[in-house]
Design a protein around this motif. Structure first.
Motif, PDB file in Angstrom:
ATOM      1  N   ARG A  71       0.852  -1.193   0.000  1.00 24.76           N
ATOM      2  CA  ARG A  71       0.000   0.000   0.000  1.00 24.76           C
ATOM      3  C   ARG A  71       0.883   1.236   0.000  1.00 24.76           C
ATOM      4  NH1 ARG A  71      -1.892   3.227   4.247  1.00 24.76           N
ATOM      5  NH2 ARG A  71      -0.855   1.860   5.740  1.00 24.76           N
ATOM      6  N   VAL A  72       0.580   2.175  -0.886  1.00 30.58           N
ATOM      7  CA  VAL A  72       1.299   3.447  -0.889  1.00 30.58           C
ATOM      8  C   VAL A  72       0.660   4.367   0.143  1.00 30.58           C
ATOM      9  CG1 VAL A  72       1.919   5.483  -2.232  1.00 30.58           C
ATOM     10  CG2 VAL A  72       1.979   3.212  -3.300  1.00 30.58           C
ATOM     11  N   VAL A  73       1.464   4.841   1.075  1.00 31.39           N
ATOM     12  CA  VAL A  73       0.981   5.749   2.111  1.00 31.39           C
ATOM     13  C   VAL A  73       1.108   7.197   1.645  1.00 31.39           C
ATOM     14  CG1 VAL A  73       1.377   6.569   4.475  1.00 31.39           C
ATOM     15  CG2 VAL A  73       1.522   4.121   3.947  1.00 31.39           C
ATOM     16  N   ALA A  74       2.258   7.534   1.069  1.00 36.46           N
ATOM     17  CA  ALA A  74       2.485   8.902   0.601  1.00 36.46           C
ATOM     18  C   ALA A  74       3.541   8.879  -0.485  1.00 36.46           C
ATOM     19  CB  ALA A  74       2.921   9.807   1.756  1.00 36.46           C
ATOM     20  N   ARG A  76       5.954  11.667  -2.848  1.00 43.22           N
ATOM     21  CA  ARG A  76       6.374  13.031  -3.187  1.00 43.22           C
ATOM     22  C   ARG A  76       7.545  12.923  -4.141  1.00 43.22           C
ATOM     23  NH1 ARG A  76       7.020  17.364   1.484  1.00 43.22           N
ATOM     24  NH2 ARG A  76       4.783  16.950   1.497  1.00 43.22           N
ATOM     25  N   GLY A  77       7.286  13.191  -5.422  1.00 44.72           N
ATOM     26  CA  GLY A  77       8.320  12.971  -6.428  1.00 44.72           C
ATOM     27  C   GLY A  77       8.703  11.500  -6.436  1.00 44.72           C
ATOM     28  N   PRO A  78      10.005  11.199  -6.451  1.00 46.32           N
ATOM     29  CA  PRO A  78      10.424   9.792  -6.485  1.00 46.32           C
ATOM     30  C   PRO A  78      10.331   9.108  -5.121  1.00 46.32           C
ATOM     31  CG  PRO A  78      12.346  11.219  -6.478  1.00 46.32           C
ATOM     32  CD  PRO A  78      11.147  12.124  -6.594  1.00 46.32           C
ATOM     33  N   LEU A  79      10.172   9.874  -4.043  1.00 46.95           N
ATOM     34  CA  LEU A  79      10.132   9.283  -2.712  1.00 46.95           C
ATOM     35  C   LEU A  79       8.755   8.693  -2.434  1.00 46.95           C
ATOM     36  CD1 LEU A  79      11.337   8.771   0.108  1.00 46.95           C
ATOM     37  CD2 LEU A  79      10.525  11.055   0.752  1.00 46.95           C
ATOM     38  N   ARG A  80       8.772   7.443  -1.953  1.00 44.92           N
ATOM     39  CA  ARG A  80       7.525   6.793  -1.586  1.00 44.92           C
ATOM     40  C   ARG A  80       7.608   6.261  -0.162  1.00 44.92           C
ATOM     41  NH1 ARG A  80       6.413   2.345  -6.026  1.00 44.92           N
ATOM     42  NH2 ARG A  80       8.610   2.619  -6.493  1.00 44.92           N
ATOM     43  N   ILE A  81       6.592   6.548   0.634  1.00 43.70           N
ATOM     44  CA  ILE A  81       6.408   5.904   1.925  1.00 43.70           C
ATOM     45  C   ILE A  81       5.334   4.857   1.712  1.00 43.70           C
ATOM     46  CG2 ILE A  81       5.864   6.204   4.362  1.00 43.70           C
ATOM     47  CD1 ILE A  81       8.343   7.734   3.443  1.00 43.70           C
ATOM     48  N   VAL A  82       5.647   3.601   2.021  1.00 40.03           N
ATOM     49  CA  VAL A  82       4.721   2.519   1.700  1.00 40.03           C
ATOM     50  C   VAL A  82       4.609   1.549   2.873  1.00 40.03           C
ATOM     51  CG1 VAL A  82       5.409   2.673  -0.736  1.00 40.03           C
ATOM     52  CG2 VAL A  82       6.441   0.927   0.736  1.00 40.03           C
ATOM     53  N   GLY A  87       4.429  -5.613   6.718  1.00 40.02           N
ATOM     54  CA  GLY A  87       3.504  -4.789   7.474  1.00 40.02           C
ATOM     55  C   GLY A  87       4.122  -3.522   8.006  1.00 40.02           C
ATOM     56  N   LEU A  88       5.365  -3.231   7.626  1.00 39.78           N
ATOM     57  CA  LEU A  88       6.066  -2.041   8.094  1.00 39.78           C
ATOM     58  C   LEU A  88       5.774  -0.864   7.169  1.00 39.78           C
ATOM     59  CD1 LEU A  88       9.493  -3.790   8.753  1.00 39.78           C
ATOM     60  CD2 LEU A  88       7.824  -3.106  10.493  1.00 39.78           C
ATOM     61  N   VAL A  89       5.553   0.304   7.749  1.00 38.98           N
ATOM     62  CA  VAL A  89       5.371   1.527   6.967  1.00 38.98           C
ATOM     63  C   VAL A  89       6.693   2.276   6.983  1.00 38.98           C
ATOM     64  CG1 VAL A  89       4.155   3.720   6.800  1.00 38.98           C
ATOM     65  CG2 VAL A  89       2.921   1.652   7.475  1.00 38.98           C
ATOM     66  N   MET A  90       7.289   2.429   5.806  1.00 36.77           N
ATOM     67  CA  MET A  90       8.643   2.990   5.732  1.00 36.77           C
ATOM     68  C   MET A  90       8.932   3.459   4.316  1.00 36.77           C
ATOM     69  SD  MET A  90      10.670  -0.677   5.972  1.00 36.77           S
ATOM     70  CE  MET A  90      12.249   0.101   6.201  1.00 36.77           C
ATOM     71  N   ASP A 219       4.136  -6.287  17.313  1.00 39.06           N
ATOM     72  CA  ASP A 219       3.319  -5.572  18.296  1.00 39.06           C
ATOM     73  C   ASP A 219       3.565  -4.066  18.247  1.00 39.06           C
ATOM     74  OD1 ASP A 219       2.394  -8.049  19.137  1.00 39.06           O
ATOM     75  OD2 ASP A 219       3.895  -8.229  20.721  1.00 39.06           O
ATOM     76  N   LEU A 220       4.672  -3.641  17.620  1.00 40.77           N
ATOM     77  CA  LEU A 220       4.988  -2.222  17.522  1.00 40.77           C
ATOM     78  C   LEU A 220       4.235  -1.533  16.384  1.00 40.77           C
ATOM     79  CD1 LEU A 220       8.822  -2.620  17.997  1.00 40.77           C
ATOM     80  CD2 LEU A 220       7.342  -1.352  19.553  1.00 40.77           C
ATOM     81  N   VAL A 221       3.678  -2.302  15.473  1.00 42.84           N
ATOM     82  CA  VAL A 221       2.992  -1.730  14.313  1.00 42.84           C
ATOM     83  C   VAL A 221       1.563  -1.383  14.714  1.00 42.84           C
ATOM     84  CG1 VAL A 221       2.240  -2.113  11.941  1.00 42.84           C
ATOM     85  CG2 VAL A 221       4.429  -3.046  12.727  1.00 42.84           C
TER      86      VAL A 221
END
Length: 432
Positions: A71-74, A76-82, A87-90, A219-221
């Motif tokens: 899943r794409v979270v955000a 901006r240009g070539p940078l993606r937070i996914v 299950g990690l968002v990074m 458990d941290l997610v």
């Protein structure tokens, strides 16, 4: 006098370049044969990935990121937070093109908790000591500049220290304090491992109390339902618009009037002609006002249908369509006011002038519906008040120049609406 708490953290020197198939526990114990019960090993995910053969050939890092993204979270240009497969968002799904041969990339361990458990078991078998293991990776964080190491895998460590229900030094109850112990350990280890020093493992000594069974880094997610920042800004805007759905069944839970007013505040930011403000929103917050309006509208509708020669059976069936409004715990009647309209004395131009205001009204209603969805409220826009405006004005005691433009049913959805089939924009555009 009780000694002040303290601990030590040191990097482990002497670990060679790791290759696929290497036994990390043996490499670590050979370099750190003095490990003790209660120590915590902090192991950089990069060497875990190499040992587990998570090296893949890739023509481009972007293609590898695509493959690891759930899943794409955000963006901006070539940078993606996914959100990645673990299950990690990074950033970049954890795909790393550094410290690996050209044309290859490193993926994160497939199951970092299992990787940590295997290292822990291997250390116990080799040295007969019980240690905790944290697999770490480098993350950015919301709201904060800079990077730090966090835990992505864990074994034998209490990753979260839940202090809720305890009291502080002044006796005040702690109601929201849950400490991310595993992340704090990971960050401490990064201070001595460094990013480019070639020291992929660190040992923390003196914190045996953080060891424990049954926890994992998962458990941290944060669970999706608890994640208030699940999307980036532009993604949240698109999601708000595309995920707004018509909801026709509501629970009995009351609607917060403040939430509706916040939605109205969003509604009146819509574009409008001649710098006017053509929107008015009548909020029916009492059951008596809702019943009085809906009864009057029903009677007017029945009279219209009878004058059309409809059968009583047909009339009853049509009237039932208004049940969505009766079932809603809150109603909003948007009204159009055109007191800023220009008058030309010309039929075509005057018609176009009114259409401008109607379009502005539609934009205001759409803003309202989207903002209600952002408040986690369901809504359904029903056009019925447009067919009996005089009745609505009389029942609600509205000025004669207010034109009711439908009714919005508002409430907490009784169930999630069904998935909407995808639509291609190409079906709706013509390019010239």
């Amino acid at each position: 006098m009780t000694a002040a708490p303290s601990y030590e953290v040191r990097a482990v020197d002497g670990i060679p370049e790791v290759r696929p198939g290497d036994d990390l526990a043996k490499l670590i114990t050979a370099a750190a044969p003095d490990l003790r019960d209660g120590d915590v090993l902090l192991v950089t995910s990069k060497i875990v990935s190499k040992a587990e053969g998570r090296i893949v050939r890739a023509d481009s890092r972007e293609a590898a990121i695509d493959a690891e993204t759930v899943r794409v979270v955000a963006r901006r240009g070539p940078l993606r937070i996914v959100e990645n497969r673990q299950g990690l968002v990074m950033a970049a799904a954890g795909v790393d093109a550094s410290n690996t041969a050209p044309g290859t990339v490193l993926l994160l361990p497939e199951d970092p908790d299992a990787s940590a458990a295997a290292i822990r078991t291997g250390v116990r078998d080799t040295l007969s000591v019980d240690v905790g293991v944290v697999v770490t990776d480098t993350f950015g964080r919301p709201w904060r500049n800079g990077l730090t190491d966090v835990a992505i895998g864990s074994a034998g460590v209490r990753v979260l220290d839940d202090l809720r229900g305890a009291a502080d030094a002044h006796g005040n109850p702690l109601s929201a304090t849950v400490v991310a112990t595993a992340d704090e350990l990971a960050a401490a280890g990064d201070l001595v491992k460094g990013k480019a020093a070639g020291l992929p493992v660190a040992v923390v000594r003196g914190l045996a109390h953080v060891l424990g069974e049954g926890a994992s880094a998962r458990d941290l997610v944060r669970a999706p339902a608890d994640d208030m920042f699940r999307l980036g800004t532009s993604e949240a805007v698109r999601e708000a618009v595309t995920q707004r759905r018509t909801v026709r069944a509501f629970t009995a839970e009351p609607v917060d009037p403040g939430a509706v007013r916040r939605a109205v505040a969003a509604a009146v930011t819509a574009p409008a002609p001649h710098h006017t403000t053509p929107w008015r929103f009548v909020l029916l917050e009492s059951e008596a006002s809702r019943v009085r309006l809906l009864d009057a509208m029903r009677d007017a509708w029945i009279a219209d249908l009878r004058s059309d020669g409809k059968s009583e059976e047909s009339i009853a069936m049509r009237v039932r369509r208004g049940d969505v409004l009766r079932a809603a715990p809150y109603l909003v009647v948007p009204c159009l006011v055109t007191d800023g309209a220009h008058h030309y004395g010309h039929a075509r131009r005057d018609a176009a002038e009114r259409e401008m205001f109607v379009v502005a009204m539609g934009a205001g209603v759409q803003n309202l519906l989207v903002a209600l969805a952002g408040e986690r409220l369901g809504s359904a826009w029903v056009s019925s008040t447009m067919f009996c405006r005089d009745v609505v004005r009389e029942v609600l005691d509205l000025p004669s120049d207010w034109d009711p433009m439908g009714t919005v049913a508002v409430g907490h959805p009784a169930a999630a609406p069904p998935e909407r089939p995808g639509r291609s924009p190409e079906d709706f555009v013509e390019v010239r």
